[in-house]
Design a protein around this motif. Structure first.
Motif, PDB file in Angstrom:
ATOM      1  N   LEU A 356       0.821  -1.211   0.000  1.00  0.00           N
ATOM      2  CA  LEU A 356       0.000   0.000   0.000  1.00  0.00           C
ATOM      3  C   LEU A 356       0.857   1.265   0.000  1.00  0.00           C
ATOM      4  N   ARG A 357       2.176   1.076   0.067  1.00  0.00           N
ATOM      5  CA  ARG A 357       3.072   2.234  -0.017  1.00  0.00           C
ATOM      6  C   ARG A 357       2.945   2.841  -1.408  1.00  0.00           C
ATOM      7  N   SER A 358       2.621   4.112  -1.470  1.00  0.00           N
ATOM      8  CA  SER A 358       2.362   4.702  -2.783  1.00  0.00           C
ATOM      9  C   SER A 358       3.632   4.765  -3.631  1.00  0.00           C
ATOM     10  N   ASP A 359       4.792   4.816  -2.945  1.00  0.00           N
ATOM     11  CA  ASP A 359       6.034   4.956  -3.718  1.00  0.00           C
ATOM     12  C   ASP A 359       6.758   3.631  -3.919  1.00  0.00           C
ATOM     13  N   LEU A 360       6.055   2.507  -3.630  1.00  0.00           N
ATOM     14  CA  LEU A 360       6.753   1.213  -3.664  1.00  0.00           C
ATOM     15  C   LEU A 360       7.378   0.917  -5.030  1.00  0.00           C
ATOM     16  N   VAL A 361       6.538   0.996  -6.088  1.00  0.00           N
ATOM     17  CA  VAL A 361       7.030   0.621  -7.419  1.00  0.00           C
ATOM     18  C   VAL A 361       8.191   1.530  -7.824  1.00  0.00           C
ATOM     19  N   GLY A 362       8.050   2.827  -7.570  1.00  0.00           N
ATOM     20  CA  GLY A 362       9.109   3.785  -7.898  1.00  0.00           C
ATOM     21  C   GLY A 362      10.377   3.511  -7.104  1.00  0.00           C
ATOM     22  N   ASP A 363      10.197   3.164  -5.841  1.00  0.00           N
ATOM     23  CA  ASP A 363      11.351   2.885  -4.988  1.00  0.00           C
ATOM     24  C   ASP A 363      12.087   1.639  -5.482  1.00  0.00           C
ATOM     25  N   ARG A 390      -7.276 -10.147  -2.807  1.00  0.00           N
ATOM     26  CA  ARG A 390      -7.765  -9.652  -4.086  1.00  0.00           C
ATOM     27  C   ARG A 390      -8.305  -8.236  -4.023  1.00  0.00           C
ATOM     28  N   ARG A 391      -7.756  -7.435  -3.168  1.00  0.00           N
ATOM     29  CA  ARG A 391      -8.194  -6.041  -3.162  1.00  0.00           C
ATOM     30  C   ARG A 391      -7.545  -5.342  -4.330  1.00  0.00           C
ATOM     31  N   THR A 392      -8.285  -4.463  -4.944  1.00  0.00           N
ATOM     32  CA  THR A 392      -7.802  -3.878  -6.193  1.00  0.00           C
ATOM     33  C   THR A 392      -6.502  -3.110  -6.027  1.00  0.00           C
ATOM     34  N   VAL A 393      -6.367  -2.384  -4.911  1.00  0.00           N
ATOM     35  CA  VAL A 393      -5.141  -1.600  -4.733  1.00  0.00           C
ATOM     36  C   VAL A 393      -3.915  -2.502  -4.820  1.00  0.00           C
ATOM     37  N   GLU A 394      -3.961  -3.582  -4.022  1.00  0.00           N
ATOM     38  CA  GLU A 394      -2.823  -4.490  -3.998  1.00  0.00           C
ATOM     39  C   GLU A 394      -2.619  -5.155  -5.361  1.00  0.00           C
ATOM     40  N   GLN A 395      -3.726  -5.556  -5.965  1.00  0.00           N
ATOM     41  CA  GLN A 395      -3.639  -6.185  -7.291  1.00  0.00           C
ATOM     42  C   GLN A 395      -2.916  -5.271  -8.266  1.00  0.00           C
ATOM     43  N   GLN A 396      -3.299  -3.993  -8.244  1.00  0.00           N
ATOM     44  CA  GLN A 396      -2.696  -3.048  -9.184  1.00  0.00           C
ATOM     45  C   GLN A 396      -1.202  -2.899  -8.953  1.00  0.00           C
ATOM     46  N   VAL A 397      -0.813  -2.824  -7.683  1.00  0.00           N
ATOM     47  CA  VAL A 397       0.616  -2.696  -7.365  1.00  0.00           C
ATOM     48  C   VAL A 397       1.356  -3.939  -7.873  1.00  0.00           C
ATOM     49  N   LEU A 398       0.764  -5.109  -7.644  1.00  0.00           N
ATOM     50  CA  LEU A 398       1.407  -6.346  -8.089  1.00  0.00           C
ATOM     51  C   LEU A 398       1.544  -6.368  -9.613  1.00  0.00           C
ATOM     52  N   GLU A 399       0.475  -5.946 -10.286  1.00  0.00           N
ATOM     53  CA  GLU A 399       0.524  -5.908 -11.757  1.00  0.00           C
ATOM     54  C   GLU A 399       1.641  -4.986 -12.224  1.00  0.00           C
ATOM     55  N   LYS A 400       1.752  -3.834 -11.558  1.00  0.00           N
ATOM     56  CA  LYS A 400       2.791  -2.868 -11.943  1.00  0.00           C
ATOM     57  C   LYS A 400       4.181  -3.440 -11.728  1.00  0.00           C
ATOM     58  N   LEU A 401       4.358  -4.114 -10.591  1.00  0.00           N
ATOM     59  CA  LEU A 401       5.668  -4.702 -10.304  1.00  0.00           C
ATOM     60  C   LEU A 401       6.014  -5.745 -11.359  1.00  0.00           C
ATOM     61  N   ARG A 402       4.995  -6.506 -11.726  1.00  0.00           N
ATOM     62  CA  ARG A 402       5.219  -7.526 -12.752  1.00  0.00           C
ATOM     63  C   ARG A 402       5.551  -6.887 -14.086  1.00  0.00           C
ATOM     64  N   ALA A 403       4.873  -5.771 -14.356  1.00  0.00           N
ATOM     65  CA  ALA A 403       5.084  -5.080 -15.632  1.00  0.00           C
ATOM     66  C   ALA A 403       6.516  -4.544 -15.740  1.00  0.00           C
ATOM     67  N   VAL A 406       9.845  -7.398 -12.329  1.00  0.00           N
ATOM     68  CA  VAL A 406      10.249  -7.980 -11.052  1.00  0.00           C
ATOM     69  C   VAL A 406       9.523  -9.312 -10.859  1.00  0.00           C
ATOM     70  N   GLY A 407      10.212 -10.315 -10.296  1.00  0.00           N
ATOM     71  CA  GLY A 407       9.582 -11.603 -10.041  1.00  0.00           C
ATOM     72  C   GLY A 407       8.700 -11.541  -8.801  1.00  0.00           C
ATOM     73  N   LEU A 408       7.554 -12.233  -8.857  1.00  0.00           N
ATOM     74  CA  LEU A 408       6.671 -12.266  -7.687  1.00  0.00           C
ATOM     75  C   LEU A 408       6.488 -13.714  -7.246  1.00  0.00           C
ATOM     76  N   GLN A 409       6.658 -13.927  -5.958  1.00  0.00           N
ATOM     77  CA  GLN A 409       6.541 -15.277  -5.443  1.00  0.00           C
ATOM     78  C   GLN A 409       5.507 -15.331  -4.322  1.00  0.00           C
ATOM     79  N   ILE A 410       4.671 -16.344  -4.372  1.00  0.00           N
ATOM     80  CA  ILE A 410       3.714 -16.553  -3.285  1.00  0.00           C
ATOM     81  C   ILE A 410       4.455 -17.288  -2.177  1.00  0.00           C
ATOM     82  N   ASP A 411       4.495 -16.696  -0.992  1.00  0.00           N
ATOM     83  CA  ASP A 411       5.241 -17.282   0.124  1.00  0.00           C
ATOM     84  C   ASP A 411       4.287 -18.048   1.040  1.00  0.00           C
ATOM     85  N   ASP A 412       4.843 -18.968   1.812  1.00  0.00           N
ATOM     86  CA  ASP A 412       4.078 -19.714   2.806  1.00  0.00           C
ATOM     87  C   ASP A 412       2.858 -20.401   2.198  1.00  0.00           C
ATOM     88  N   PHE A 413       2.983 -20.871   0.970  1.00  0.00           N
ATOM     89  CA  PHE A 413       1.828 -21.498   0.324  1.00  0.00           C
ATOM     90  C   PHE A 413       1.405 -22.746   1.087  1.00  0.00           C
TER      91      PHE A 413
END
Ligand code: C2E
Ligand code: CA
Ligand code: CA
Length: 512
Positions: A356-363, A390-403, A406-413
């Motif tokens: 939810l950090r607004s500057d995460l992707v930029g950072d 599945r909240r939209t805010v988080e989804q959007q950040v994840l999509e941006k990171l993927r775009a 950056v690799g995304l991994q589901i932890d503690d599955f």
């Protein structure tokens, strides 16, 4: 000539007397007229009539004043009532509850019976408000207050402290009876609530403070509150009695919070790195950064003892930023020391709040650029509960990171919400199977089948699997036989300081 002094008529004296009495407020004073019926009697009768009239006016005035006074009194009582009750539910508010607790402590000290305070917080109220709207939320609060009233005694005080928090003061009951009442309260909330066409459930976490003398109302409220938070922490929908140890724990937490605030600046934080292994070749393909807190007094503190506190207090943002910067800078140093490691990846754990950090992707992109690291060499590990929400805010950040690559991994599955159907469209590329799933892998054939099925599922969702917590050669062999490609665990290497990683890689024939 003065008619009074000059006259012998005794009536005149009566008349003067009467007027003086009337003037003094004796409105029922009357002057006896004579039978003569002359002018003096006419004056006497006139004065008597005036006195009668005055009497009526006075009575009327008195009645009016009394009515006004009563009205004022009623308004005052109403105002006082309003100032001390909750408008929505009609329950006592915090002020009134506080007064009643003080009173109960006073009378309890005299009679030897300690009062008990219950604090109750609804578990899923926010969701009801969010999904069904505020008027539905209000209806739930009203129904809850009705149920609370119905299970305590008339002499007990039920209060709404605000939001979805309630409290009850129970007096003149022994410890057993208090626990019984608390469980009745708990039970009363297990039943569903009908609002219009909707049916909702809202359980509660209940904390109880039951203490003998020498305790203030504030302390009773504080301790009931602490017990309530404990009930929440233990999985909600519970009754929890306060114990002094809980207060110590709370104080310990606030100490940790204060010290953690300055830990990064004073260089007390460090990262250890645990190898990620390609099982077939034994090669180190990357490392996971794991934080440690080197406390000047308490020694090394493990993340399990401070990450959750950092998450609750928001300090995690500061902490996460430090981990990201330090981890990527270290990756840059490794790159310089061993330029041949072109495929070596750094895994970093991200907490839910960091998304939810607004500057995460930029950072993230900025830090990668500054250290001349390609985005694909960073993997962010995120626990599955975040992805499932599945909240939209988080989804959007994840999509941006993927775009940005950056690799995304589901932890503690496998520990939490694992809804298999979601796996397919999650914005992730790898899945880390939790170590709890491979505990009995060598001895339990059902566990083997289960893990094999999970691995197949992950691959069916076109995701790559990695298994963590591999501690034995047997586990490693089993997993390899199941076709698992990557693993991590003490068997391959514990988390170690950065300086030891390159040596570890050269032992495992690094990928060129
Ligand atoms: P995690 O992400 O699941 O990390 C794996 C944990 O398992 C680490 O504990 C690691 O030391 C431990 N581990 C690795 N191999 C084995 C094994 O073979 N057997 C056993 N029993 N344990 C093994 P650690 O370092 O204490 O970290 C605990 C948790 O703290 C992590 O769990 C992660 O959720 C959190 N954490 C650690 N560092 C960070 C960080 O920088 N940021 C955030 N947000 N969380 C972090
Ligand atoms: Ca992890
Ligand atoms: Ca894990």
């Amino acid at each position: 000539m003065n008619p009074v002094e000059g006259s012998e008529d005794p009536r005149l004296e009566h008349l003067v007397d009467g007027i003086v009495r009337l003037a003094a407020g004796e409105l029922d004073a009357r002057i006896e007229p004579s039978e003569r019926g002359d002018a003096i009697d006419a004056v006497i009768t006139g004065v008597n009539l005036l006195a009668e009239e005055l009497g009526h006016i006075y009575t009327e005035l008195e009645e009016r004043v009394a009515a006004r006074t009563a009205m004022l009194r009623r308004t005052q009582v109403e105002l006082e009532h309003m100032a001390k009750t909750d408008a929505l539910t009609g329950l006592a508010n915090r002020t009134l509850l506080n007064e009643r607790i003080q009173e109960a402590i006073r009378t309890g000290t005299e009679s030897g019976g300690a009062p008990a305070v219950l604090v109750l917080d609804l578990d899923s109220f926010k969701a009801i408000n969010d999904t069904l709207g505020h008027s539905a939320g209000d209806a739930v609060l009203i129904e809850v207050s009705r149920r609370l009233r119905s299970v305590v005694r008339a002499s007990d005080t039920v209060a709404r402290l605000g939001g979805d928090e309630f409290a009850a003061l129970i007096t003149g009951a022994g410890a057993d009876e208090v626990m019984l009442i608390a469980h009745r309260v708990w039970e009363a909330l297990q039943e569903s609530i009908d609002i219009g066409t909707e049916t909702v459930w809202t359980t509660a976490s209940i904390g109880i403070c039951l203490r003998d003398g020498g305790y203030s109302a504030e302390e009773m409220m504080r301790d009931a509150d602490i017990a309530m938070y404990q009930a929440k922490a233990q999985g909600r929908n519970k009754v929890q009695l306060f114990h002094p140890d809980m207060l110590n724990a709370v104080q310990e937490r606030s100490r940790i919070t204060a010290e953690l605030r300055t830990a990064a600046e004073s260089g007390q934080l460090a990262l250890l790195y645990q190898p990620v292994i390609e099982l077939a070749s034994g090669k180190v393909t990357g490392v996971e950064a794991l934080i440690r807190w080197h406390h000047p007094v308490h020694g090394t503190i493990m993340p399990d003892n401070f990450i959750s506190i950092a998450e609750e207090t928001g300090l995690i943002l500061e902490l996460g930023r430090w981990v990201l910067h330090e981890g990527i800078a270290q990756l840059g140093r490794w790159k310089q020391q061993a330029p041949q490691l072109t495929d070596f990846r750094l895994h970093i754990n991200l907490s839910a709040a960091e998304l939810l950090r607004s500057d995460l992707v930029g950072d993230v992109t900025g830090t990668l650029t500054r250290n001349e690291i390609e985005p694909s060499r960073l993997v962010l590990e995120i626990t599955e509960s975040v992805l499932m929400s599945r909240r939209t805010v988080e989804q959007q950040v994840l999509e941006k990171l993927r775009a940005v690559g950056v690799g995304l991994q589901i932890d503690d599955f496998g520990t939490g919400y694992s809804s298999i159907s979601y796996l397919r469209d999650l914005p992730a590329d790898t899945v880390k199977v939790d170590r709890s799933l491979i505990n009995n892998l060598e001895t339990d054939s059902r566990q083997q089948k289960f893990v094999a099925a999970i691995l197949q599922l992950i691959s069916a969702a076109e995701l790559e699997a990695i298994v963590e917590g591999i501690e034995t050669a047997g586990q490693a062999a089993s997993l390899q036989a199941m076709g698992c490609l990557y693993g991590q665990g003490y068997y391959y290497g514990r988390p170690v300081p950065a300086a030891e990683i390159l040596a570890r890689i050269s032992h495992s024939e690094p990928q060129m």
